[in-house]
Design a protein around this motif. Sequence first.
Motif, PDB file in Angstrom:
ATOM      1  N   LYS A 121      -0.795  -9.839   8.302  1.00 31.11           N
ATOM      2  CA  LYS A 121      -0.249 -10.110   6.967  1.00 31.11           C
ATOM      3  C   LYS A 121      -0.109  -8.819   6.164  1.00 31.11           C
ATOM      4  CE  LYS A 121      -1.537 -14.930   6.726  1.00 31.11           C
ATOM      5  NZ  LYS A 121      -2.408 -15.986   6.196  1.00 31.11           N
ATOM      6  N   ALA A 122      -1.129  -7.966   6.245  1.00 32.03           N
ATOM      7  CA  ALA A 122      -1.065  -6.693   5.507  1.00 32.03           C
ATOM      8  C   ALA A 122       0.128  -5.857   5.964  1.00 32.03           C
ATOM      9  CB  ALA A 122      -2.361  -5.908   5.702  1.00 32.03           C
ATOM     10  N   GLN A 123       0.398  -5.856   7.268  1.00 32.55           N
ATOM     11  CA  GLN A 123       1.525  -5.074   7.781  1.00 32.55           C
ATOM     12  C   GLN A 123       2.866  -5.672   7.360  1.00 32.55           C
ATOM     13  OE1 GLN A 123       1.475  -1.922   9.238  1.00 32.55           O
ATOM     14  NE2 GLN A 123      -0.504  -2.232   8.284  1.00 32.55           N
ATOM     15  N   GLY A 166       3.172  -4.694   3.645  1.00 33.01           N
ATOM     16  CA  GLY A 166       3.488  -3.273   3.551  1.00 33.01           C
ATOM     17  C   GLY A 166       4.881  -2.960   4.068  1.00 33.01           C
ATOM     18  N   GLN A 209      -4.697   0.456   3.296  1.00 33.76           N
ATOM     19  CA  GLN A 209      -4.154   0.603   4.652  1.00 33.76           C
ATOM     20  C   GLN A 209      -4.503   2.023   5.087  1.00 33.76           C
ATOM     21  OE1 GLN A 209      -0.210  -1.059   5.367  1.00 33.76           O
ATOM     22  NE2 GLN A 209      -0.686  -2.851   4.139  1.00 33.76           N
ATOM     23  N   CYS A 259       2.055   2.852   1.611  1.00 37.30           N
ATOM     24  CA  CYS A 259       1.841   1.686   2.479  1.00 37.30           C
ATOM     25  C   CYS A 259       2.198   0.397   1.734  1.00 37.30           C
ATOM     26  CB  CYS A 259       0.389   1.606   2.938  1.00 37.30           C
ATOM     27  SG  CYS A 259      -0.208   3.045   3.846  1.00 37.30           S
ATOM     28  N   ALA A 260       2.436   0.506   0.418  1.00 37.31           N
ATOM     29  CA  ALA A 260       2.797  -0.654  -0.413  1.00 37.31           C
ATOM     30  C   ALA A 260       1.727  -1.739  -0.389  1.00 37.31           C
ATOM     31  CB  ALA A 260       4.167  -1.217  -0.021  1.00 37.31           C
ATOM     32  N   ARG A 291      -2.104  -6.515  -2.941  1.00 38.89           N
ATOM     33  CA  ARG A 291      -3.566  -6.632  -2.859  1.00 38.89           C
ATOM     34  C   ARG A 291      -4.241  -5.833  -3.976  1.00 38.89           C
ATOM     35  NH1 ARG A 291      -5.293  -7.988   3.291  1.00 38.89           N
ATOM     36  NH2 ARG A 291      -3.288  -8.871   3.921  1.00 38.89           N
TER      37      ARG A 291
END
Lengths: 719, 167
Positions: A624-626, A629, B99, B137-138, B142
């Motif tokens: 999900k983070a990837q 991003g 990240q 990393c955007a 979060r």
Amino acid sequence: MTSSSSVNTSRRRFLGGSCLVVGFTLTPKGLAQAYDASNNASKSAAKTLNAFVIVAPDDTVTVLSKHIEFGQGPYTGLATLVAEEMDADWAQIRVDSAPADNELYANTMFGAQLTGGSTTMANSYTQMREAGATARTMLLAAAAIEWSVPASELTVEKGRIRHAKSGKESGFGAFAADAAKLTPPEKVTLKNSSDFVLIGENRPKVDTKVKTNGEAKFTLDLQLDNMLIATVLHPSHYGATVSSLDAKAALAIPGVVDVKAVPSGVAVYAENTYAALKGRQALNVKWNESAAETRSSEQIIDSYRAMIGKKGITATERGDISKAFSNDTSTTHEAEFVFPFLAHAPMEPLDAVLMRQRDGSIDCYAGSQFPTGDKQAISEVCQIDAGKVRIHTQLAGGSFGRRAQFNSPFMREASEVFKASGMSRPVKLFWTREDDIRGGFYRPIYVHQLKGAINADGTIDGWDQVVVGQSIRGKTDEVDETSVEGASDLPYVIENMRMVSHNTTNGVPPLWWRSVGHTHTAFTVEVFLDELLEKSGKDPIEGRLALLKNNPRESAVLRRVAQMASSAGKPAKGRVHGVAVHKSFSSYVAQIAEVSVQADGTPKVHKVWVAVDCGVAVNPNIIKAQMEGGVGYGLGAILYDEITLGEGGYIKQSNFHDYRSLRIGEMPEVIVEIIESNESPTGVGEPGVPPIGPAVANAWRRLTGKPVRRLPLVRSQLS
Amino acid sequence: MIKFQLNGKQTEFNGDPSTPLLWVIRDEKKLTGTKYGCGIAQCGACTVHLNGSTLRSCVTPISEVSGKEVTTIEGLLSSKVSAEATAVQRAWVAIDVPQCGYCQSGQVMSAVALLKANSNPTDQDIDNAMAGNICRCATYQRIRQGIHDAAGTLTASASSNVKGETA
């Protein structure tokens, strides 16, 4: 899924201190290098051994990552695989970077040690599980001997070995030394996926805490005794060379130690960073621009346009393309797409620390994405045997492709700077943001031309695409897959299809940029298809699904993302949805972007729904983070970013004020769902990027009536 | 000689008074949690606190902090904003904000300063306060969530303190 696998017979084992080390292809050469590496004072000897799993007497299990960690999650992901098969407790797991060694740590999909192509999980999934299973088997065998019980009666749970009948219990550490003396098993049995405890869970990342409190060390943070800081003055025209140098003023600055011409420019060495920067500013250098790129971006684009229609290289052809376009009852549609140079702009600019030891060997600390290539570069430039070069891969502040360079041009510069210094003191070469933005190795400029044919009954039956651009892989007379991937393998059933490619050359070197060819091919395919569907009166989702009848995984992510967006209800007034689906690096991603026009006329992306199928979801949290991003990184680029060569070829942009990055207020809400799958895991670092551009552009066209033909979108649509 | 407070301790710098605070902190004081990202106050990776407010250390000459109090990421937990710092760092860990992590010291410094000034920020407040911090990393979604979560724990702990309970 149960699989039994045979372990490479060339594996060896050895004892380092009282640790168990398990590797698969440990060769005598590898062992020699491991011992060489053990003089690295910053790590204990146990941690620098060439292998994947180290068990220490205190029960900690250290997993060596052959892949660099720059935010995409390999430290956590690879450790999860080992811990799963060892039945370790997550709390006892540690991770460290592996040294540079192609024999031990090759990416099995490329045959050399490198991180790229979103292959970390795909190439490590079985290998790291086998490493864990082998370690477990050996520890149990040692415990069985010590306790005089059959190994088959032993169980392991959360890092505790137990024998129920006798009531005996122990951690791993007590058996590490004895286990290391045993012959590793020829075969290990991997767990059935239904028995997974750690794989598939939202495991927190191992490197989060130190990345929250300032403790995480990146290359730029390393401070060795007696270290010099070096910066290099680079030319404003890519490819220019030094014709004359006056360093008097620079050398007069307190703290500046030396100035040397190096192949890439002029290096300034100083006792501290500020002196190095001031010294660089005080240099008086004349440049020879005869070998530099002197064309502007516009001239390059015009020269590319001129190649369309000339004979190119056919990347793919099926059906009868000329017939499809000569049918009088068909409607045709044409579009040209222009993509700019893009810089990667990782937060940590490129840097490296090099240091020569008393025995003449060299230690290199860097965010090394191709560590064995970097090792070779140091060896060649500093004229030292590669076996005497050690690469210590550091955490890196992003890459997005920038650190992945064949032939290691940056490490060659660092080595030249180090060599020119005399190599008597450690040297940290540090690039400023200006060096980074103006440093070349961009995502190349591409021009695409597309023609589509819709026949009388509304079927899209002709697709003719031409791409012109630099070949990242240096191809001349053959197709460079990185120019056509994602378009030449069009998943849509279109009877007559052709793609032609033209490789160009350019004075500014190209490089892959997060998702490589898909950065532009996905945009052309998904935008142009959306326009053809609209012209033939078809719904963007249903129209795609009808053409994806042979591609169940693309269809599944598309259906899922459509459900996600529709279950959120009708978009608010003034907001429109745009969709795109794209396969890259063997993963399938569909996105729907909700877009409106802001008061200043620019697009606002409110929400993005993402459905991803990347096979087994080892860690949904990281996937999900990837995706989040990838959406943000891609969105910033398609809305705002371009590197432009001005008149005479100088690079116009220099820093974040004119090479925009997405900022927090521009970040949409990203909602991700992962398709459940038992397929082998595939990449997630890059596949989130390609669909966002076309999804936003499709929404924008439906919203404003203006098709997007050139990126970045904001400049082309509002100027 | 320039004297200033760094993470609660008196310290000094004898070099070029035009040296940016960033390089004094990193090169001289060996505190490397504060990062270089752009050198022109565009990215926020170098954010520190000066007398409690955010400051871009990459464009601040050391002479300007003479006699003042500088806090870096390393000194945050023992500073006057320790409650906010604890809440932010816990929230960051709980939802895995970072990240690559390179910008996160700056993000945390800005988030802590925001919460000190505004204990219950809206999305718009967050966007305004964090606009100067780039994350390539955007991780922005979060970051926003982390600030809301930290605000929630601060509010909960404040109300339990009022009731005389231990937070």
